[in-house]
Write a protein that holds these residues in place. Sequence first.
Motif: not given
Lengths: 115, 629, 323, 196
Positions: B339, B343, C51, C82, C85-86
């Motif tokens: 991510f 991003a 994704v 980030v 979500s990560g």
Amino acid sequence: MTARTQSIALWFGLAAPPLAWVVQLLAGWMLDEARCGDAGMRWGIDDHLWQGVISGCAIAVATTGVVAAGSMLRSARDDARGRTAFLARTSFSAGVVFLFLTILTLVGVQTLEPC
Amino acid sequence: MSTVVGREELERLELLWAERSGLKTFLTTCDHKKIGTRYLVTSFVFFVAGGVAALTMRTQLATANGGIVGPKVYNELFSMHGVTMIFFFVTPMLNGFGNYMVPLQIGARDMAFPRMNALSYWIFLASGLFMYSSFLVGAAPDDGWFNYTPLAEHAFTPGRNIDFYNLGLLFLTVSSTVGATNFLVTIFKLRAPGMSLNRIPLFCWGIAAQSFSLIFALPALSAANIFLELERRFGFHFFDRANGGDALLWQHLFWIFGHPDVYIIFLPAVGIVSTIVPVFARRSMIAHDWLALATMATAFIGFGVWVHHMFATGLSNVTYAFYSAASMVIVIPSGVQIFGWLATLLKGRPVIRSPLLYILGFVVTFVIGGVTGVMFAAIPFDQQVTDTYFVVAHFHYVLFGGAVFPIFAAIHYWYPKLTGRMLDERLATWSFWTFFVGFNLTFFPMHVLGLLGEPRRVYTYHSGFGWGIWNLISTIGAFTLAAGILGTVVNVVRSRRAGAVAGPDPWGANTLEWATSSPPPEYNFPSIPVVRSVDPNWDVEDRRDDIRRLEHAELTLTGGHETIGTDWLDGNIEEVHEGPAESPWPLLLALALSWFFLAFLAGHWVLAGIGAALTAAAVGGWQLKEPGE
Amino acid sequence: MFFGAGGAAALLLSGCADRQNTLAPHSSAARSITTLWWVMFIGSTIVVMVVSLLVVLAFLRRRGSLDHVEARGESPRARNAVLVSGALVPAVVLTILFVYVLTSVPATAEPKPKDAKLTIDVGGKQWFWTVRYPAQHVTTANELHIPVGVPVRVRVHTDDVIHSFWVPELNRKIDMIPGYDNSVLLEADRAGVYRGQCAEFCGLQHANMAFYVVAEPRAAFGRWVAREQRPPAAGAPGATLFTQVGCGGCHTIAGLSTGTVGPDLTHVGGRMTLAAGTIPQTRADLERWIGDPQHIKPGNKMPALHLTGSQIKRLAAYLESLR
Amino acid sequence: MSEQLSVPVALQRGRPLGWWGMLMLVATEAVLFGSMIASYFYLRFRTPQWPPVGVPEPKVLYPVLLTVVLVLSSLPAAVASRSARRGRPGQAAWGLVATLALASVYAAGTSVLVVRAWHHAGAQRDAYDSLFFTLQGAHVAHVAVGVLINLFLVGKLSRGRLTRYRANGIWAMSLYWHFVNVLAVGVLLTTISPAL
């Protein structure tokens, strides 16, 4: 917090959670292996109890590590190149992940049956 | 360089560092750029060798009851395919990029131990030839890359096959360990002034994490190899149940190395992705600190998951709980990285060029591999599909997808820096799409084959299970993939001369290797750059300061083969390190070790003793010439 | 998008050609694994879709240029996105998945002796399976018969290297490791023939080391056991030739020979396949096998005995008579 | 925050690169011996009778004495290292020679013990013996390598000046030496553990 204790808190925050998980893994696995192996040493103490003690200590140490790293998060703004703030941020984040890992391991170990 | 002082400094540096081309220099050079290029070329040759083995196997399996090669040759092919790709292609190729780029990215003139760097390469080459010479005597390793006992014991594999495997890996381990030591000391002690811990480029974090894993994982493999070699050749007992041994001891020792090894393969590739994404997103990496942490965290947790390779061996479920939990949590660092890249791309203004194409292909491929990886952390599902083609599909998605896609991205990204020429974008785009489609055509059907119950490592299969169609598609995909790779090879060879001139910084990139000419001179930087941010090449005024410093002969270090030593936390200058220029000893030591290993393999103990003495002598000779002080 | 297509294909296939298809379970244990698979498959498809969508979005964003840097330094808002979500979302999802996995482990755990009505000892040898019913004193090879709906405990051991006992449609695989007494529960919920195969690389003929599990009603199972317990008729025509030519040195036929290198042939005629599932049980295949076993299964331990045509025919007739 | 970077700042001497390189080698060897010792206890847990029937308990007295001798050799090694760093070649040389002597005593004594045990019953009898000889053999080999390095350094010191390069060499060697001694204690405790 003097510079000395700050540095100790920083390094403890970085090192404690990962090492707590390593000790939990090795000690717990060795206990289970010894108990299930042919030379199964019978200490008469229930396994979930022993595993709970090991995991409990690991979680406690990891938590103190996360707290130590957390305390450094705010007070690490001063150095010019941002190195201390970097270490504080990463130690805290790593600590949280390893704390989560020790808790998840405890859940798994207490749920399943040995041998 | 308008001023006289600047020109004099450059001439002095040229005099100190320039190396004549010729056989003598070829054999004795310790320049990290020459060694890096050699690593890249040699490991690509091994990639082609492993690829030919793969294509032969795919052709054999294209239809039921395929009979191109017998079981003996097929077992050697799949074992050597695994050993070659893991040990002799992907790690050395990433080390090749590491060797070339790490000193440049941290603003140093060479690695910490230049001669050990040359030694790493020569031993890598020697151990590769040693392992491949097994084909000449028809005794290539044939028990798979993880070589389980008791099958690997002398009773069940009597030939020299497994001795080639054990000794070849012990031989290669010397190179990997020396290389890892070199990288760690270089990254943490030779950074440019001002490059504190939080300004280390993410590629160097990937290489540092890989080296950390290598240092602590390889010895477990060495212990296993030593035990197995002693058991096979001298009748020791470690793994045979009848004499107090245990077959699972091999699996534990191997996988304590094995799983960290797959992160050893994956982490530098992640470093490459983290290098390329900001450049083509035209924006600094978002969550840079956490991506650096994710690299180290993946390496560290990677040491505590190895028993998930042994879920089907009937151990206690409580033991499995430890490793299943760790195998689940290791997904979090990878999640942050994925991510983070997405991003950065979405917050920036992407420029779609061939390196970024491979990166986007990597993201999609690696996520598919990642989610199937989580499935293997689920104990019952792992016990159903381990050792089937589902696991073959999974590890190709995370190893081929996770490392070879970034390697091809790195080829397209750093080719201008290595050769001074640009690759042809149109051919690169065509090659990428062929590569991407070929990859998915080859390995996606293997998920279905695994679910349909096809075990791995079968040299043939009967018709009637519904396996035929998927195997055929997979074989077609394999040849498409080979075509895609061929496209890149043609591009690389043709562009040496036909490519457009690249200049020092064709991509407008943010790391230091783009602050010097392409290809860089032997001394890398006229004056050691001073770093004040994590994107040093985007700090234009700093780079002008470098030129001004050259004109005032500051930090040009013209006292010899010198580079700056800095403290590992803050990047403050500690001392100037003097390194050797050229030395014959790395090659001689590699030859002495080769003599020892060959004699040991052949069983001539006296010759082996002489080899050991020669090795000791070569190490002694290594120390004879000391830097004058 | 790729994942979806593959999944659909797998769905399509779960119906037909279900010879070793993990998506066509026929026992509660196999069903729990297949359910676990579909849950994880759906979750995975969602993740891959998200994704892939973000990657496509990156493709569609307004393009920048290589000589202009959009932005420098960290963007706290994007970084928090980030991390959520990560790290946070995966942590929650993984915890739920982990708990679900823990609850599904007992369904496929190793059976205790007490919770199975029938025990079978299966041994792995380089490249076939020895099968013994201790309570019923039956010894056979490469084929297991089990009563439908009855929990059967299969105890596995190996006489040489590591093999893996695996019937995809009935339960997970279990490795056969020297010194470990592992076991797995087989309980077929409907009559049928289920094929299994060795799932741990064990040498030259790993690919041709299959076996069959025949689940049949209790009565049929009883008749099979009775047949297996009956010793073969003594003095059959081919018997003397069998021992004379040397087959007895490797194979056991109750009352005639006691060799253990090869599989037990006491009731080989009654088995569905020969040479561990490599060739079907027909007279022609049996003769071809006796004539040149190395051609059919290169590297296996049965030598070609250079017999005459008539000897092969008489031996084949004799072996087929051993129902 | 424009950081002012004085160039070149007064050079504070950190540890030499060679020392860090030796630390990496020590880490690798530590994990190698760690794997072997872990295998020893892994197999010990798995077999009810350890050492196997008919195998005598390991001897304790001589191994302990020899290990004490080797551990003592850390002192002269430390003295050699410190005096080399302070530029006193005489003391450095004597330190190295003393280390050499003690190490040779250990190497000779242990070799005799191992050879006698080998003649008594080779390593081929059981995993217990195999592990004993592998651990002892590997450790004695590491001591021998240390002795060779020592000899090399003493030879160099006797012929030439004590340059900083050689001082770094002695410093790195002393790190290796302390590690070999820690290893000696580990191997000792492992091999005599059945008798404890």
